[in-house]
Design a protein around this motif. Structure first.
Motif, short mmCIF file in Angstrom:
data_model
loop_
_atom_site.label_atom_id
_atom_site.label_comp_id
_atom_site.label_asym_id
_atom_site.label_seq_id
_atom_site.Cartn_x
_atom_site.Cartn_y
_atom_site.Cartn_z
N CYS A 83 0.84 -1.18 0.00
CA CYS A 83 0.00 0.00 0.00
C CYS A 83 0.88 1.24 0.00
CB CYS A 83 -0.92 0.00 1.22
SG CYS A 83 -2.00 1.43 1.31
N GLN A 84 0.38 2.29 -0.65
CA GLN A 84 1.11 3.56 -0.71
C GLN A 84 0.44 4.65 0.11
OE1 GLN A 84 1.60 4.28 -4.97
NE2 GLN A 84 3.72 3.61 -4.80
N ASP A 85 -0.46 4.27 0.99
CA ASP A 85 -1.07 5.24 1.88
C ASP A 85 -0.08 5.74 2.92
OD1 ASP A 85 -3.44 5.24 0.64
OD2 ASP A 85 -4.54 4.09 2.13
N ASP A 86 -0.43 6.83 3.58
CA ASP A 86 0.39 7.31 4.69
C ASP A 86 0.40 6.27 5.80
OD1 ASP A 86 0.89 9.62 3.35
OD2 ASP A 86 -0.71 10.76 4.33
N LYS A 124 -0.21 6.27 12.71
CA LYS A 124 0.55 6.83 13.83
C LYS A 124 1.24 5.73 14.62
CE LYS A 124 -2.30 10.97 14.41
NZ LYS A 124 -3.15 11.75 15.35
N TRP A 125 0.60 4.59 14.73
CA TRP A 125 1.19 3.45 15.44
C TRP A 125 2.48 2.99 14.77
CZ3 TRP A 125 1.52 1.17 19.84
CH2 TRP A 125 1.91 -0.15 19.96
N GLU A 126 2.45 2.87 13.43
CA GLU A 126 3.65 2.44 12.72
C GLU A 126 4.71 3.53 12.73
OE1 GLU A 126 4.41 -0.44 11.69
OE2 GLU A 126 2.47 -1.32 12.18
N CYS A 127 4.30 4.79 12.71
CA CYS A 127 5.28 5.87 12.84
C CYS A 127 5.95 5.84 14.20
CB CYS A 127 4.59 7.22 12.61
SG CYS A 127 4.05 7.50 10.91
N THR A 128 5.20 5.48 15.22
CA THR A 128 5.79 5.35 16.55
C THR A 128 6.83 4.24 16.57
OG1 THR A 128 3.73 6.12 17.56
CG2 THR A 128 5.28 4.94 18.98
N PHE A 169 14.09 2.57 2.84
CA PHE A 169 13.70 2.16 1.49
C PHE A 169 12.18 2.24 1.32
CE2 PHE A 169 17.80 -0.28 0.72
CZ PHE A 169 18.20 0.56 -0.30
N HIS A 170 11.44 1.88 2.36
CA HIS A 170 9.99 2.02 2.32
C HIS A 170 9.60 3.48 2.05
CE1 HIS A 170 9.41 -2.06 3.82
NE2 HIS A 170 8.10 -1.88 3.75
N ILE A 171 10.24 4.37 2.77
CA ILE A 171 9.92 5.79 2.62
C ILE A 171 10.29 6.27 1.22
CG2 ILE A 171 10.43 8.10 3.48
CD1 ILE A 171 10.92 6.84 6.22
N SER A 172 11.46 5.89 0.73
CA SER A 172 11.89 6.36 -0.59
C SER A 172 11.04 5.77 -1.71
CB SER A 172 13.36 5.99 -0.80
OG SER A 172 13.53 4.57 -0.82
N LEU A 173 10.50 4.56 -1.53
CA LEU A 173 9.67 3.93 -2.55
C LEU A 173 8.20 4.28 -2.40
CD1 LEU A 173 11.28 0.36 -2.53
CD2 LEU A 173 11.55 2.12 -4.28
N GLY A 174 7.86 5.05 -1.38
CA GLY A 174 6.47 5.44 -1.17
C GLY A 174 5.60 4.35 -0.59
N ALA A 210 13.26 16.20 1.39
CA ALA A 210 12.74 17.00 0.28
C ALA A 210 11.46 16.39 -0.29
CB ALA A 210 13.80 17.14 -0.81
N ALA A 211 11.43 15.09 -0.44
CA ALA A 211 10.23 14.43 -0.96
C ALA A 211 9.05 14.62 -0.01
CB ALA A 211 10.50 12.94 -1.17
N TYR A 212 9.32 14.59 1.28
CA TYR A 212 8.24 14.75 2.27
C TYR A 212 7.72 16.19 2.31
CZ TYR A 212 5.84 14.84 6.76
OH TYR A 212 4.91 15.01 7.75
N VAL A 213 8.62 17.14 2.19
CA VAL A 213 8.23 18.54 2.32
C VAL A 213 7.64 19.08 1.02
CG1 VAL A 213 9.10 20.87 2.73
CG2 VAL A 213 9.90 18.97 4.14
N VAL A 214 8.22 18.72 -0.13
CA VAL A 214 7.83 19.32 -1.40
C VAL A 214 6.57 18.67 -1.97
CG1 VAL A 214 8.55 19.67 -3.78
CG2 VAL A 214 10.17 20.05 -1.92
N ARG A 215 6.45 17.37 -1.87
CA ARG A 215 5.39 16.66 -2.58
C ARG A 215 4.09 16.53 -1.79
NH1 ARG A 215 7.94 11.93 -6.34
NH2 ARG A 215 9.62 13.16 -7.23
#
Length: 690
Positions: free
Chosen positions: A112-115, A118-122, A189-194, A259-264
């Motif tokens: 999945c490419q959803d955000d 919060k649990w996984e971010c923790t 890698f997860h973050i860079s691949l979305g 940059a990908a997080y802030v710009v896109r």
């Protein structure tokens, strides 16, 4: 939207208006529709008849007959979809590897490419904190190799059992750091691949276990060996320039993700906080060299002579400490002086022993089992001489060096007895070497408590060694120092210059953690010699060499002998050039990353593209069989693709060209709109069997 990839067992068919035959113009541009499954005759016939039954129930028999007539006419004319494989998904092996190991999501429909929640971010934050703690823990043990023997001795004094405790610590640290580092790399890698972060539950247990184990280790070391933390700051005098470049490269690379997080994404307060934190860290890294104190950043012409190496208890890594074999080995490996620990026996014979008891370095548990916890100074010389002082070294192999010994060396070591001070002094006299004696005063109830210094002087005089080659430590109280003339008085504590003059001290023996560069230069400027101990690693020896230390005391003279020059030496101008150049390169790369990401975002918006990928659809990883919800989602996906991808001026057609289904830029017929509307308004789409 998260959705699931359609199952290969349910083939998708392009829909056409069966009541109106569509015609194609050769001048009209067509676009290939991609499908994730392959056709075959059996599945097509099964699907047609199944669909016919459902259409009959919904549109009536006359309309059904018209559809079938058009369908068979198209089949006869050869315009039906050819029974050859359609284009399939490209295999994403790397993405499957990343998501599979990190979150056990091996299949395409599970991704999945959803955000991330919060649990996984923790959990991602916990993972990063574990990595930073383990990085600190690993670095500590790498530089603490200089004092592994001291750590084992501290554990022995606490538990009474001699074991090399560094082996399990290093093994567990290596495994834990490798494991956490691997997970962190996969997360990035997860973050860079979305991809959505979803740490597998087994990994969560592993991360918690590693984190708690590391925290308990830090607490235990702080309790047992708390004074060792200072070696981290000392080691930075050697490693800071290289760690700075590594950290700068790492944070420059992380700029791509920031940059990908802030710009896109849409602007938010949290995004601005992330950007400001990132910029703040970068600025701190750019200016960090201003705080560095590195003795080896100096002009090579001002480098002092090589520090003399003192054999601390001989060469205890190659032979049992404070034995004749050990002192001989130290001299063979270039030691310019010898250091020994002196204790006086009950009958006034000075002998060499570091511990207060004989338990660790002799076989007293076999010879005098009832007296093994008794103070070593309460034994007479005859009893002491009957103890073996070499077998423990062969049996325990404290430095993992026994395998390197020859059979002759092992035989000599196995026959070693406790060495007397007289024997060691005679060896130093023959080799024309100086000695440093750490003399332990007997307890008050000892019969030689008042005459212990006279017993030591007698041994020194009898050995025939020159007095100016003997340095003594711990001649206490200070009133006894006046009775000893002709010897160099040495203190093992940090003193002011005024105290040094008052107490008649000519040299200092300091632990490396207490010998700062400024103090060393001040002592040397006032003709006070300084010896630093223990120095067993080349990086520490290099720092002290650049600091101007005249001599060091080492357990590993065989290691320092192989250091003919400081590990690294660099002029201030050369380092300033490297520092400024690396900062400029980092700034250019970061600006380039943000510019590229911004340019890419502008092009993406101008092209009217949408960040929608029907290949990355996931309903639920637990769904294994076709269900009503799955079918409805498939239906919505197809109509979403029709509405968003083709627009209102495009028409689906099953009339193939080159064997592939195509669609043309024509208005949808009234019948096709009518059928599509009926499907969308019904509770069960005609394509629910896909």
């Amino acid at each position: 939207m998260c959705a699931i990839g359609l199952s290969p067992s349910a083939p998708e068919t392009n829909f056409k208006d069966f009541s109106h035959k569509s015609t194609k113009s050769n001048s009209e541009e067509a676009t290939v529709l991609r499908h994730p499954w392959k056709y075959n005759r059996v599945t097509e016939i099964f699907f047609v008849f199944n669909t016919v039954q459902k259409i009959r129930c919904r549109v009536g028999f006359p309309v059904l007959c018209g559809m079938l007539t058009d369908w068979w006419r198209a089949e006869a004319e050869g315009s039906m979809v050819k029974h050859q494989p359609l284009q399939v998904y490209e295999k994403q092996i790397f993405v499957s590897f990343v998501t599979g190991i990190y979150g056990c999501r091996w299949k395409r429909y599970q991704r999945c490419q959803d955000d991330s929640s919060k649990w996984e971010c923790t959990w991602f934050v916990i993972l990063c904190c574990s990595f930073l703690l383990l990085l600190f823990w690993t670095y500590f043990w790498l530089v603490a190799q200089n004092d592994f023997n001291e750590f084992n001795l501290a554990v022995y004094n606490l538990t009474g059992e001699w074991r090399d405790e560094t082996i399990p610590i290093l093994a567990s640290t290596t495994v834990g750091f490798s494991y956490i580092t691997f997970l962190v790399i996969l997360a990035f890698f997860h973050i860079s691949l979305g991809q959505q972060l979803n740490l597998y539950w087994i990994h969560k247990i592993g991360v918690l276990a590693t984190l708690l184990t590391t925290i308990s280790g830090v607490v235990s070391v702080d309790d047992i060996w708390g004074e060792e933390w200072g070696i981290i700051l000392i080691s930075l005098q050697s490693t800071a320039p290289f760690l700075h470049i590594g950290a700068l490269a790492a944070f420059t690379a992380i700029g791509w993700l920031v940059a990908a997080y802030v710009v896109r994404r849409e602007r938010s307060t949290f995004q601005m906080m992330v950007l400001l934190i990132y910029i703040g860290i970068l600025v701190a890294l750019y200016l960090a060299p201003l705080t560095f104190t590195c003795p080896c950043i100096m002009d090579r012409h001002t480098l002092q002579t090589r520090p003399e190496i003192m054999g601390r208890r001989g060469a205890p890594m190659l032979a049992p400490e404070n034995t004749m074999v050990s002192f001989n080995r130290a001299l063979q490996h270039g030691a310019r002086s010898l250091e020994a620990d002196v204790t006086v026996s009950v009958d006034g014979i000075p002998f060499l022993m570091r511990d207060r008891t004989f338990r660790r370095t002799t076989d007293i548990s076999k010879v005098f089992p009832a007296r093994q916890y008794e103070d070593a100074s309460f034994f007479n010389w005859t009893e002491i001489r009957s103890l073996n002082a070499g077998l423990w070294f062969l049996e325990r192999d404290p430095y993992w060096t026994v395998e390197t010994l020859t059979a002759r060396d092992r035989s000599r070591i196995g026959n070693q007895t406790v060495c007397s001070l007289l024997e060691m002094l005679r060896l130093a006299a023959r080799a024309n070497r100086s000695v440093l004696l750490n003399i332990r005063r007997p307890p008050p109830e000892h019969p030689r408590h008042r005459s212990w210094f006279m017993d030591t002087l007698w041994a020194i005089q009898k050995a025939g060694i020159s007095h100016n080659r003997v340095r003594t430590v711990t001649w206490t109280p200070d009133t006894d120092r006046g009775r000893v003339r002709g010897f160099q008085q040495t203190a093992d504590e940090k003193l002011s210059l005024e105290e040094i003059r008052q107490r008649g001290i000519t040299s200092l023996t300091l632990h490396y953690s207490k010998a700062s560069l400024q103090d060393i230069q001040e002592y040397l400027a006032n003709n006070v010699s300084v010896t630093v101990y223990p120095v067993n690693e080349p990086w520490l020896y290099s720092i002290l060499w650049c600091s101007g230390v005249p001599s060091v005391s080492s357990d590993a003279p065989q290691v320092l002998r192989k250091v003919p020059y400081p590990i690294w030496l660099m002029s201030q101008n050369a380092y300033s050039f490297i520092w400024i150049t690396s900062d400029i390169v980092s700034v250019i790369i970061v600006l380039g990353i943000f510019s590229f990401q911004n340019y890419h975002m502008i092009r993406w918006k101008m092209s009217g593209m949408q960040n929608y990928n029907p290949e990355q659809i996931m309903l639920s990883t637990v769904v294994r069989r076709p269900s009503r919800d799955v079918n409805i989602m498939k239906e919505k996906l197809i109509f979403s693709e029709i509405n968003n991808g083709m627009g209102m001026n495009e028409e689906l057609s099953l009339y193939p060209e080159n064997g592939y289904a195509r669609y043309s830029h024509r208005g949808l017929t009234r019948s096709s709109h009518h059928i599509a509307s009926d499907w969308q308004n019904s509770d069960m789409a005609l394509i629910s069997q896909l």
